[in-house]
Design a protein around this motif. Structure first.
Motif, PDB file in Angstrom:
ATOM      1  N   GLU A  71      -4.549  -5.902  -2.865  1.00 12.46           N
ATOM      2  CA  GLU A  71      -4.332  -6.086  -1.434  1.00 12.46           C
ATOM      3  C   GLU A  71      -4.298  -7.565  -1.076  1.00 12.46           C
ATOM      4  OE1 GLU A  71      -5.883  -4.113   2.757  1.00 12.46           O
ATOM      5  OE2 GLU A  71      -7.072  -3.907   0.930  1.00 12.46           O
ATOM      6  N   GLU A  73      12.973   3.809   0.112  1.00 13.95           N
ATOM      7  CA  GLU A  73      12.706   3.114  -1.160  1.00 13.95           C
ATOM      8  C   GLU A  73      13.977   2.632  -1.846  1.00 13.95           C
ATOM      9  OE1 GLU A  73       9.325   6.098  -0.677  1.00 13.95           O
ATOM     10  OE2 GLU A  73      11.487   6.030  -0.326  1.00 13.95           O
ATOM     11  N   ARG A  84       5.477   3.278   1.112  1.00 15.59           N
ATOM     12  CA  ARG A  84       5.436   3.883   2.446  1.00 15.59           C
ATOM     13  C   ARG A  84       4.193   3.468   3.226  1.00 15.59           C
ATOM     14  NH1 ARG A  84       9.403   8.754   3.239  1.00 15.59           N
ATOM     15  NH2 ARG A  84      10.860   8.171   1.595  1.00 15.59           N
ATOM     16  N   ARG A  85       3.200   2.920   2.535  1.00 14.92           N
ATOM     17  CA  ARG A  85       1.978   2.502   3.227  1.00 14.92           C
ATOM     18  C   ARG A  85       2.004   1.026   3.600  1.00 14.92           C
ATOM     19  NH1 ARG A  85      -2.870   5.379  -0.327  1.00 14.92           N
ATOM     20  NH2 ARG A  85      -2.166   7.538  -0.068  1.00 14.92           N
ATOM     21  N   ASN A  86       2.831   0.268   2.920  1.00 17.60           N
ATOM     22  CA  ASN A  86       2.840  -1.182   3.137  1.00 17.60           C
ATOM     23  C   ASN A  86       4.290  -1.642   3.290  1.00 17.60           C
ATOM     24  OD1 ASN A  86       2.070  -3.848   3.296  1.00 17.60           O
ATOM     25  ND2 ASN A  86       0.633  -3.713   1.576  1.00 17.60           N
ATOM     26  N   LYS A  87       4.887  -1.279   4.413  1.00 16.73           N
ATOM     27  CA  LYS A  87       6.312  -1.489   4.607  1.00 16.73           C
ATOM     28  C   LYS A  87       6.684  -2.963   4.738  1.00 16.73           C
ATOM     29  CE  LYS A  87       6.673   3.030   6.880  1.00 16.73           C
ATOM     30  NZ  LYS A  87       7.358   3.772   5.827  1.00 16.73           N
ATOM     31  N   GLY A 133      -0.662  -0.278  -2.573  1.00 14.04           N
ATOM     32  CA  GLY A 133      -0.793   0.887  -1.706  1.00 14.04           C
ATOM     33  C   GLY A 133       0.441   1.752  -1.649  1.00 14.04           C
ATOM     34  N   GLY A 134       1.574   1.243  -2.172  1.00 11.72           N
ATOM     35  CA  GLY A 134       2.790   2.044  -2.209  1.00 11.72           C
ATOM     36  C   GLY A 134       3.798   1.643  -1.157  1.00 11.72           C
TER      37      GLY A 134
END
Length: 716
Positions: free
Chosen positions: A253, A178, A228-231, A225-226
């Motif tokens: 989304e 991050e 780490r979920r949506n790199k 989604g954050g």
């Protein structure tokens, strides 16, 4: 238990854990002194030898109060694992501070400035020693309590650090995703091959993300989604960020990317500090390394902020407290301009009160002449402009709050409780700010009214003394009886007529001032009663009580999530705690909305009306001032006319005496000299009195002009 030759620790006392090492709280076997020990695991020894010893070498080289101290390098008894013995920071990490629900929306301003000062000082020491950290983040900034209770933040975890000069580059990738520069993120997280090399400025990107996190409680770049979920979207946000933006997000989304050029409204930092920080973040959160600031400019700009002092200014027209950051070597003129930028009140229209007294700020003097202020004891700004007060702008903490899921899910319940408790703390902070704002509104306006009343009393005293003087001077017509009718005597009668007119004007002024006093007295009474009501307000105590009870339940939820499961009885208690927590949150937000916010809005509307009345009174005083100014001019002209008449009469008397001495002695009954002498004496007394009257009126008029100064006349 584990130990080295000099230190002892238990594996339960874990402070932190990474890929290659764990950190424990330990004690010196002889002194009992608390330390932190970093114990390296087997994976750490798979790294090249030069990488393994790099952290030891870097820490030995550094010695600064804002960098965690290295005391020793030892080995465990059995496995002979390397152990770093370091300074123990009992306050946890900056991340743990930010994870606390009370800081869900960022640190308070005073604490943020401490973080900024410590991070800048620590990073400056690294650069002086040619070290790049490569893993700056809140989790690697430790907090220590100083001897006087103050926070001291220290950089730690130099496992990724290496020595690197300003112009050198490196290709290896370290860090927490991050907080990674987009170029490093692309290779380390997305695993995309690229031939880019990196310089020391990668630390600046990490610092920018860390400072934004500390200021707002949130990361600056957040995909749906954050992170780490949506790199892929995370990389898009950081790499496509336009110049000047300091944050980017995706709300739904596959939704569009949205950019922010300012801090969110929930940020607890003052707008004065935010305006200083935004350009810095915009220039270190720069994707292209060639366009990113270097450390020299970063240190120069942050030091500029840290060397400033804050002057607290409460704007009565806006009903808003401002933090104005200036240098002590600045002139007051620069301060007035800074106030203008935040309040839109032009420098020539700014008037100040401090602790109930008029505060005259001379533009050419040093800003050091400004009184020491605090948030509860600010300079009070008032101006000639009359506008509807805006008040504090804020976001309702009740918006977008999550709700507990029906089933027992200790992880989800903990997360929900944390978010709701964070909103509860925010409501408490806002309630305190709103109540303090009401107090400043009422107190500042009360002082302003008191100042107007003092002006009225002064004006009334002067006008009454003037009237008394004029009535006593003009009421003795017999004093000139028997004096032969001359041109000078006719002028005297005309002058006396003008003075009677002047007395009439002053009499009307006196009546107007008396009426004004009555209005101000009524307003002053209302303000005093309102202040009593504010002091009796107990809404903050009610919210605090709810927050304290919610905090206890939250702590229990925090413990529960660390357990593998809950027994039947524990689960039933957990369910009841969820119900109680929800009831407390509902009650808290109800008190905030129905009492705190509504009372504040009512107070704001009342303040607007009272300010309008105060402006009306001041404008009325200004009109009275115009009349007094006319009287001043009239009195000065009368005094000048009296002087001329007196000179003529004295000259005439001298001539009459000369002629009488040359001629034969007249009869006593025909001698006009005694009556003329009485007239001259009377005129001299009147002339001297008019001088005093003109001076008093002029002085009084200056006071009224200063307090009821209007905008300058438009250019022809």
């Amino acid at each position: 238990m584990q130990s080295t030759v000099n230190y002892l620790w238990h594996t339960d006392d874990l402070l932190g854990q990474g890929a290659t090492a764990s950190v424990y709280k330990a004690r010196n076997k002889k002194s009992g002194e608390l330390v932190a020990v970093k114990v390296f695991n087997a994976a750490s020894y798979l790294r090249p030898r030069e990488v393994q010893v790099r952290e030891f070498d870097v820490l030995r080289k550094l010695n600064h109060q804002n960098i965690v101290k290295l005391f020793a390098v030892e080995e465990t008894g059995g496995s002979r694992q390397k152990v770093l013995v370091m300074e123990y920071c009992s306050g946890g990490s900056l991340l743990s501070v930010l994870e606390s629900p009370e800081n869900a929306f960022g640190l308070p301003e005073e604490e943020f400035l401490v973080v900024l000062r410590c991070v800048v000082a620590g990073m400056n020491h690294l650069r002086e020693n040619g070290v790049v950290h490569r893993d700056i983040k809140p989790g690697n900034i430790m907090r220590l309590r100083g001897e006087q209770g103050q926070s001291i933040y220290k950089l730690t975890d130099f496992g990724a650090a290496r020595e690197l000069d300003d112009e050198e580059k490196f290709v290896s990738v370290y860090g927490t995703e991050e907080y990674l520069h987009p170029d490093m993120y692309e290779r380390a997280v997305l695993r995309k091959p690229q031939q880019k090399v990196f310089g020391v400025t990668v630390d600046l990107w990490s610092i920018g993300v860390t400072l934004y996190h500390a200021a707002t409680g949130s990361l600056p770049f957040v995909p749906f989604g954050g992170p780490r979920r949506n790199k892929e979207i995370m990389f898009r946000i950081t790499s496509e960020k336009p110049a000047g933006a300091i944050a980017g997000s995706q709300r739904r989304e596959n939704g569009p990317l949205e950019w922010s050029y300012t801090f969110p409204i929930t940020c607890r930092l003052s707008l004065g500090l935010q305006s200083q920080l935004v350009p810095i973040l915009a220039n270190i959160l720069e994707v292209e390394q060639a366009k990113c600031w270097g450390f020299d400019q970063f240190f120069a700009e942050t030091s500029d902020i840290l060397q400033r002092v804050v002057v607290h200014v409460f704007s009565l027209p806006q009903a808003v407290l401002h933090h104005v950051y200036i240098h002590t070597h600045n002139t007051i003129s620069i301060f007035l301009e800074a106030v203008y930028k935040q309040t839109n009140v032009a420098p020539q229209h700014q008037e100040y009160l401090f602790e109930g007294h008029l505060c005259i700020l001379e533009p050419k003097l040093s800003a050091q002449q400004i009184a020491h202020t605090t948030a509860s004891s600010p300079l009070t700004l008032f101006s000639v402009a009359s506008e509807a007060p805006k008040g504090l702008a804020f976001k309702d903490p009740a918006l977008d709050l999550p709700k507990f899921v029906p089933k027992v899910d200790v992880q989800a319940d903990y997360s929900t409780a944390k978010s709701v408790l964070g909103a509860g703390y925010r409501a408490l902070q806002l309630a305190q700010t709103l109540l303090a704002g009401q107090e400043l509104m009422l107190r500042g306006l009360y002082w302003f009214v008191e100042m107007l009343q003092a002006t009225c009393r002064r004006s009334l005293e002067v006008t009454r003394m003037a009237l008394l003087f004029l009535s006593s001077s003009l009421g003795t017509e017999s004093s000139v009886a028997g004096v032969p009718e001359t041109q000078e005597l006719k002028k005297t009668w005309e002058l006396r007529s003008r003075l009677r007119t002047l007395a009439g004007v002053l009499s009307r002024c006196s009546c107007n001032i008396t009426e004004t006093q009555m209005k101000l007295s009524t307003l002053s009474t209302e303000l005093a009663e309102s202040r009593d009501q504010v002091h009796e307000d107990r809404s903050i105590q009610q919210i605090q009580c709810c927050v304290d009870k919610m905090q206890l339940i939250y702590k229990q939820f925090k413990k529960s999530r660390m357990r593998p499961g809950l027994g039947y009885n524990e689960e039933q208690i957990h369910k009841l705690d969820k119900v109680n927590f929800s009831h407390l949150a509902k009650r808290l937000l109800q008190v905030f909305q129905e009492e705190c916010v509504q009372r504040y809005q009512t107070a704001l509307a009342t303040h607007g009306k009272q300010m309008s009345l105060a402006h009306e009174v001041r404008n009325h005083l200004r009109l009275v001032g115009c009349s007094v100014a006319a009287c001043t001019t009239e009195a000065q002209e009368a005094q000048e006319s009296l002087s001329k008449i007196l000179d003529l009469l004295s000259h005439q008397l001298l001539q009459d005496r000369t002629k009488g001495a040359q001629a034969s002695p007249p009869t006593a009954a025909a001698d006009p000299v005694p009556e003329a002498e009485d007239l001259i004496l009377h005129m001299q007394e009147l002339c001297e009195g008019m001088k005093v009257l003109a001076f008093d009126l002029q002085d009084n008029n200056r006071i009224i002009e200063r307090l009821s100064r209007g905008p300058p006349a438009p250019d022809a």
